[in-house]
Design an enzyme around this catalytic site. Structure first.
Site, PDB file in Angstrom:
ATOM      1  N   ALA A 123      -3.294  -3.450   6.886  1.00 13.12           N
ATOM      2  CA  ALA A 123      -2.937  -4.865   6.933  1.00 13.12           C
ATOM      3  C   ALA A 123      -1.482  -5.004   6.503  1.00 13.12           C
ATOM      4  CB  ALA A 123      -3.835  -5.641   5.985  1.00 13.12           C
ATOM      5  N   GLY A 167      -6.547  -0.992   6.816  1.00 15.05           N
ATOM      6  CA  GLY A 167      -6.960  -1.638   8.060  1.00 15.05           C
ATOM      7  C   GLY A 167      -6.732  -0.750   9.274  1.00 15.05           C
ATOM      8  N   GLU A 170      -9.699   1.360   9.422  1.00 16.32           N
ATOM      9  CA  GLU A 170     -10.826   0.489   9.766  1.00 16.32           C
ATOM     10  C   GLU A 170     -10.816   0.178  11.265  1.00 16.32           C
ATOM     11  OE1 GLU A 170      -9.569  -2.123   6.538  1.00 16.32           O
ATOM     12  OE2 GLU A 170     -11.640  -2.064   5.804  1.00 16.32           O
ATOM     13  N   GLU A 190      -6.630   0.978  -0.378  1.00 13.50           N
ATOM     14  CA  GLU A 190      -6.549  -0.414  -0.845  1.00 13.50           C
ATOM     15  C   GLU A 190      -6.605  -0.554  -2.358  1.00 13.50           C
ATOM     16  OE1 GLU A 190      -8.316   0.631   1.697  1.00 13.50           O
ATOM     17  OE2 GLU A 190      -8.223  -0.776   3.373  1.00 13.50           O
TER      18      GLU A 190
HETATM   19  N1  CAA Z   1       2.444  -3.643   5.410  1.00 14.92           N
HETATM   20  C1  CAA Z   1       3.713  -4.065   5.437  1.00 14.92           C
HETATM   21  N2  CAA Z   1       4.768  -3.257   5.255  1.00 14.92           N
HETATM   22  C2  CAA Z   1       4.499  -1.963   5.032  1.00 14.92           C
HETATM   23  C3  CAA Z   1       3.209  -1.446   4.988  1.00 14.92           C
HETATM   24  C4  CAA Z   1       2.147  -2.345   5.206  1.00 14.92           C
HETATM   25  N3  CAA Z   1       0.880  -1.952   5.215  1.00 14.92           N
HETATM   26  N4  CAA Z   1       3.264  -0.145   4.726  1.00 14.92           N
HETATM   27  C5  CAA Z   1       4.565   0.176   4.625  1.00 14.92           C
HETATM   28  N5  CAA Z   1       5.306  -0.936   4.816  1.00 14.92           N
HETATM   29  C6  CAA Z   1       6.758  -1.035   4.843  1.00 14.92           C
HETATM   30  C7  CAA Z   1       7.407  -0.747   3.504  1.00 14.92           C
HETATM   31  O1  CAA Z   1       7.448  -1.907   2.704  1.00 14.92           O
HETATM   32  C8  CAA Z   1       8.775  -0.280   3.934  1.00 14.92           C
HETATM   33  O2  CAA Z   1       9.501  -1.434   4.264  1.00 14.92           O
HETATM   34  P1  CAA Z   1      11.080  -1.492   3.963  1.00 14.92           P
HETATM   35  O3  CAA Z   1      11.699  -0.394   4.767  1.00 14.92           O
HETATM   36  O4  CAA Z   1      11.466  -2.863   4.356  1.00 14.92           O
HETATM   37  O5  CAA Z   1      11.204  -1.247   2.482  1.00 14.92           O
HETATM   38  C9  CAA Z   1       8.509   0.459   5.245  1.00 14.92           C
HETATM   39  O6  CAA Z   1       7.233   0.003   5.695  1.00 14.92           O
HETATM   40  C10 CAA Z   1       8.453   1.951   5.114  1.00 14.92           C
HETATM   41  O7  CAA Z   1       7.545   2.261   4.053  1.00 14.92           O
HETATM   42  P2  CAA Z   1       7.837   3.482   3.062  1.00 14.92           P
HETATM   43  O8  CAA Z   1       9.210   3.384   2.541  1.00 14.92           O
HETATM   44  O9  CAA Z   1       6.718   3.512   2.099  1.00 14.92           O
HETATM   45  O10 CAA Z   1       7.783   4.701   4.091  1.00 14.92           O
HETATM   46  P3  CAA Z   1       7.067   6.108   3.950  1.00 14.92           P
HETATM   47  O11 CAA Z   1       7.301   6.781   5.237  1.00 14.92           O
HETATM   48  O12 CAA Z   1       7.483   6.785   2.702  1.00 14.92           O
HETATM   49  O13 CAA Z   1       5.497   5.809   3.788  1.00 14.92           O
HETATM   50  C11 CAA Z   1       3.364   4.847   4.311  1.00 14.92           C
HETATM   51  C12 CAA Z   1       4.779   5.204   4.812  1.00 14.92           C
HETATM   52  C13 CAA Z   1       2.586   6.120   3.989  1.00 14.92           C
HETATM   53  C14 CAA Z   1       2.668   4.078   5.383  1.00 14.92           C
HETATM   54  C15 CAA Z   1       3.502   4.008   3.013  1.00 14.92           C
HETATM   55  O14 CAA Z   1       4.393   2.941   3.261  1.00 14.92           O
HETATM   56  C16 CAA Z   1       2.216   3.395   2.539  1.00 14.92           C
HETATM   57  O15 CAA Z   1       1.447   4.050   1.874  1.00 14.92           O
HETATM   58  N6  CAA Z   1       1.997   2.114   2.871  1.00 14.92           N
HETATM   59  C17 CAA Z   1       0.868   1.374   2.343  1.00 14.92           C
HETATM   60  C18 CAA Z   1      -0.377   1.651   3.128  1.00 14.92           C
HETATM   61  C19 CAA Z   1      -1.504   0.831   2.603  1.00 14.92           C
HETATM   62  O16 CAA Z   1      -1.691   0.646   1.407  1.00 14.92           O
HETATM   63  N7  CAA Z   1      -2.319   0.303   3.522  1.00 14.92           N
HETATM   64  C20 CAA Z   1      -3.411  -0.539   3.182  1.00 14.92           C
HETATM   65  C21 CAA Z   1      -2.979  -1.961   3.291  1.00 14.92           C
HETATM   66  S1  CAA Z   1      -4.206  -3.042   2.705  1.00 14.92           S
HETATM   67  C22 CAA Z   1      -5.306  -3.181   3.962  1.00 14.92           C
HETATM   68  O17 CAA Z   1      -5.183  -2.574   4.983  1.00 14.92           O
HETATM   69  C23 CAA Z   1      -6.401  -4.155   3.658  1.00 14.92           C
HETATM   70  C24 CAA Z   1      -7.484  -4.090   4.626  1.00 14.92           C
HETATM   71  O18 CAA Z   1      -8.461  -3.402   4.429  1.00 14.92           O
HETATM   72  C25 CAA Z   1      -7.426  -4.892   5.848  1.00 14.92           C
END
Ligand code: CAA
Length: 768
Positions: A123, A167, A170, A190
């Protein structure tokens, strides 16, 4: 003046145009491309409207979902950089693409994949942040999309590369098949944001992988490599070739098999197989206690998984949604989301945005093979860098290499590394007595004994031998970077890289900017930090930099509490209950009391004349009680290394307090937390006003990643915001009346409190 009605009308009109999704067909004829409505509902609340405006800017001229047709297979690609998050418009675009592909008789199967470097990282956390702060429309709900995919009459193959997270996983689990490249990783992280999977992950994952695996993944938030996901039954195949081509081939194959195409929701075999739901839940609670102490979300995730087994699919999903909603508005969720963005913000150091990207670092030269030097060498080799480890003493080098080998061996024994990978890492470290190769290295990290004269001479000696532009860094934790830079002809290339022990494990890296340090050097250091999988935070060159500077009032107040009647165990227990990874006296014993003793003497400004000085710590050192290393410090350590209270220490505290006529009190846990942490917060505000930290949230990142501050409280500055700065100031003022000038409120803290602002708004206003 603000007019909600007109903003609402504007947003409503925008919602109709930017969210149209264009589908690219084989003909690639724009005129033939069909437009589809997004059909989003927008509520007339202002932040929601603002988000809509932001989305309009984002989405203008951009297609979030693109479909290409390849001989009978629709390849639906999500294009929402940087990580293809399921932001508004993506689910709608996918739903529309599936609808059209299903309706097209010429198509036999559908492949869904992500553009760029990843599948879908979940998400959109920005949207979740709005939700956590009760802004914007309600929780994103992709139930309709997942149902459409699962009910699709044509096989839907999810083709995963990069990561499928939250998500994203999912979404993938709603497909009939999942294929992945070997480097892909999947997970339900999450809990790291204080929530549970909110798009049916707690219902589908146990159906695919069994209850035990689902518990492990949802409680810990850890990611699985593709090979492990295959073994767990979450992924059906690993494709070794080009993902798109092979996924299309896979889709053709499954469509030719004629089905039936498995719907995850209908699988119950593994739910029944769960040897005992109670056992799985107990394991989950134990994992949560160990890895996510005091956190709500992991326990809620367990409840949702239990519902998967106990209820029909639809009811389980409804239960998951209720639990998700409970989590997403919690203080813990707000704090953890703050932490997520704070950690990303540190990479955007003000003034660096227009820098050209520095060329990547490939070779590092570490000088000094003591504990820090060898930890740094391991951090580098673990990241695939070639590293020279230089020491003038053969014995020190040998000891370092033996310690490094022992560390890798223990990782092999614990199943964390294969012998081949360990050997490869070992081979990347080249021990040497001379400086051979230093003239071509990209970065030199000096990690010799913490002695100014010694470090000065190392800097003087090296300067002439390095190539132009080579970064010359010191791992000092206390000495002035400017003083070291003055020894060289390259002050612009000199900075501090303050690693934390053990350097190959701890995530924090303070990058210390001297007066002359160039933006280029900082950019290289930030890139290196990222390569080492560390959180690099740029800090100013002041005594103790940022992290250790804030430790002084924290440690001192803890010691004053002892002199006033508390015990080390009581203070440590109160801090652990608050959520700190360890109590302060345990930390001091672990770090070595002699280290702090030496630093105290070096940094006299922290014990200015007239100020109250702690009585006990110096005496302990004089008694040879240096902490764990000598088996005795604030505590006594047995064979098992566990601390136990020591009557001798209690007696010493009592004697010194009586001699100084310090009045004795009883303390509640809350009083202990306020006395210690408010000192740290007040110092944090000073660091901010003096410009040694660029943002309050940088201080939070430092404390969560390097000092065991609980992430679910967001860090000290975020915690102060959540208590309310007005209340924090009132309490500090009362301490000033009681204890004197060391508790003078920081002007910035007072100003923020008086104007009804907080550290979060300070960061926002300063555009950092
Ligand atoms: N939503 C919005 N922005 C996100 C994002 C997300 N899920 N994941 C990463 N980003 C953004 C970061 O904020 C960053 O933005 P900026 O460049 O503007 O700072 C950009 O993407 C790159 O992220 P990283 O610097 O972290 O890049 P990375 O290559 O080192 O890592 C990643 C990539 C492994 C995807 C890491 O960003 C990460 O772990 N993201 C979070 C993933 C997460 O927690 N997902 C679950 C979301 S909650 C959910 O999905 C609820 C549900 O059940 C529906």
């Amino acid at each position: 003046m603000y007019q909600p009605e007109s903003k609402w009308a504007l947003a409503h009109s925008l919602s109709r145009s930017p969210s149209r999704l264009v589908e690219r067909s084989e003909t690639d004829d724009p005129a033939a491309d069909a437009l589809c409505e997004n059909g989003r509902h927008v509520r007339p609340d202002v932040p929601g409207v603002n988000r809509m405006l932001a989305q309009f800017r984002n989405m203008n001229n951009r297609h979030l979902v693109v479909t290409e047709i390849e001989t009978g297979v629709a390849v639906v690609r999500i294009e929402n950089p940087p990580v293809n998050a399921l932001s508004d418009g993506v689910a709608e675009g996918l739903e529309e693409a599936i609808r059209r592909a299903e309706a097209d008789r010429a198509l036999r199967a559908i492949v869904i994949m992500g553009a760029g470097t990843t599948f879908v990282a979940g998400a959109d956390i920005k949207q979740l942040e709005d939700l956590a702060w009760s802004r914007g429309p309600g929780a994103p709900n992709i139930h309709g999309l997942l149902e459409k995919i699962e009910n699709c009459t044509k096989p839907v193959v999810m083709a995963i590369h990069g990561t499928a997270l939250g998500g994203g996983l999912e979404l993938a689990m709603a497909g009939h098949y999942r294929v992945a490249v070997r480097s892909a990783r999947i997970g339900q992280p999450e809990v790291n944001l204080g929530i549970i999977p909110g798009a049916e992950g707690t219902q589908r994952l146990p159906r695919l992988a069994g209850v035990e695996k689902a518990v492990e993944m949802c409680v810990t938030g850890k990611l699985l490599a593709a090979a492990d996901a295959l073994e767990a039954g979450i992924v059906d195949a690993i494709l070794e070739g080009d993902l798109r081509t092979d996924a299309i081939g896979y889709a053709r194959q499954v469509s030719e098999s004629g089905g039936p195409h498995r719907k995850t929701r209908e699988q119950r075999a593994l739910l029944r197989q769960a040897s005992s739901m109670d056992d799985a839940m107990r394991t989950g609670v134990e994992l949560a206690r160990k890895l996510k102490r005091n956190q709500i979300a992991p326990l809620k995730a367990l409840e949702a998984i239990r519902a998967a087994a106990a209820m029909p699919f639809e009811e389980g999903c409804a239960r998951e949604r209720e639990l998700f909603n409970e989590c997403v508005t919690s203080d813990q969720c707000r704090a953890l989301i703050h932490g997520f963005f704070a950690e990303r913000a540190v990479t955007k150091f003000p003034g660096l945005s227009n820098q050209t990207l520095p060329s990547p670092v490939e070779h590092v030269f570490v000088i000094g093979a003591g504990t820090m030097g060898r930890g740094i060498a391991m951090a580098c080799s673990n990241a695939g860098l070639n590293v020279a480890l230089r020491d003038s003493s053969r014995a020190a080098l040998d000891a370092a290499m033996i310690a490094i080998r022992k560390d890798y061996d223990s990782s092999i024994q614990r199943g964390r590394l294969t012998p081949a990978v360990a050997a490869e890492r070992m081979n990347k470290i080249r021990p040497q007595l001379d400086y051979q190769g230093i003239e071509t290295t990209d970065v030199v990290i000096e990690a010799v004994f913490e002695d100014l004269e010694l470090k000065r001479s190392v800097f003087r000696e090296l300067d002439g031998t390095l190539k132009p532009g080579c970064i010359l860094a010191s791992n000092t934790s206390t000495l002035s970077i400017d003083e070291l830079a003055r020894q060289t002809e390259r002050p612009d290339c000199v900075l501090g890289l303050h690693f934390f022990t053990p350097a190959h494990v701890m995530r924090l890296l303070e990058i210390v900017r001297g007066q002359a340090t160039s933006s280029r050097a900082l950019a290289i250091a930030l890139t290196l930090a990222k390569r080492l999988s560390k959180v690099g935070v740029v800090v100013g060159n002041g005594p103790g930099f940022v992290g250790n500077r804030l430790m002084f009032p924290y440690m001192y107040e803890a010691q004053f509490l002892l002199e006033e009647g508390a015990t080390p165990e009581q203070v440590d227990r109160a801090l652990r209950e608050f959520g700190m990874a360890m109590g302060i006296f345990q930390v001091e014993d672990m770090a070595g009391l002699d280290v702090a003793w030496r630093v105290r003497r070096q940094l006299r400004q922290f014990s200015a004349p007239g100020d109250r000085k702690p009585l006990v710590a110096d005496k302990l050192c004089e008694m040879g009680r240096f902490g764990q290393k000598s088996g005795k410090g604030w505590y006594t350590y047995g064979e098992d290394g566990k601390p136990s209270s020591d009557p001798q220490v209690q007696e010493l505290i009592g004697t010194l307090s009586r001699e100084a006529a310090i009045p004795q009190h009883e303390f509640t846990d809350n009083q202990i937390v306020e006395r210690t942490l408010y000192g740290l917060i007040n110092e944090g505000a000073r660091v901010l006003e003096e410009g040694f930290a660029a943002r309050a949230s940088d201080i939070d990142v430092i404390y969560v990643n390097g000092y065991g501050f609980p992430g679910w409280r967001g860090g000290p500055m975020f915690y102060a915001d959540s208590v309310g700065l007005k209340r924090v100031v009132e309490t500090i003022t009362s301490f000033e009346h009681e204890f004197g000038t060391r508790w003078r409120v920081s002007p910035l803290l007072r100003q923020l409190a008086e104007s009804g602002k907080n550290f979060r708004s300070f960061d926002q206003e300063h555009g950092t």
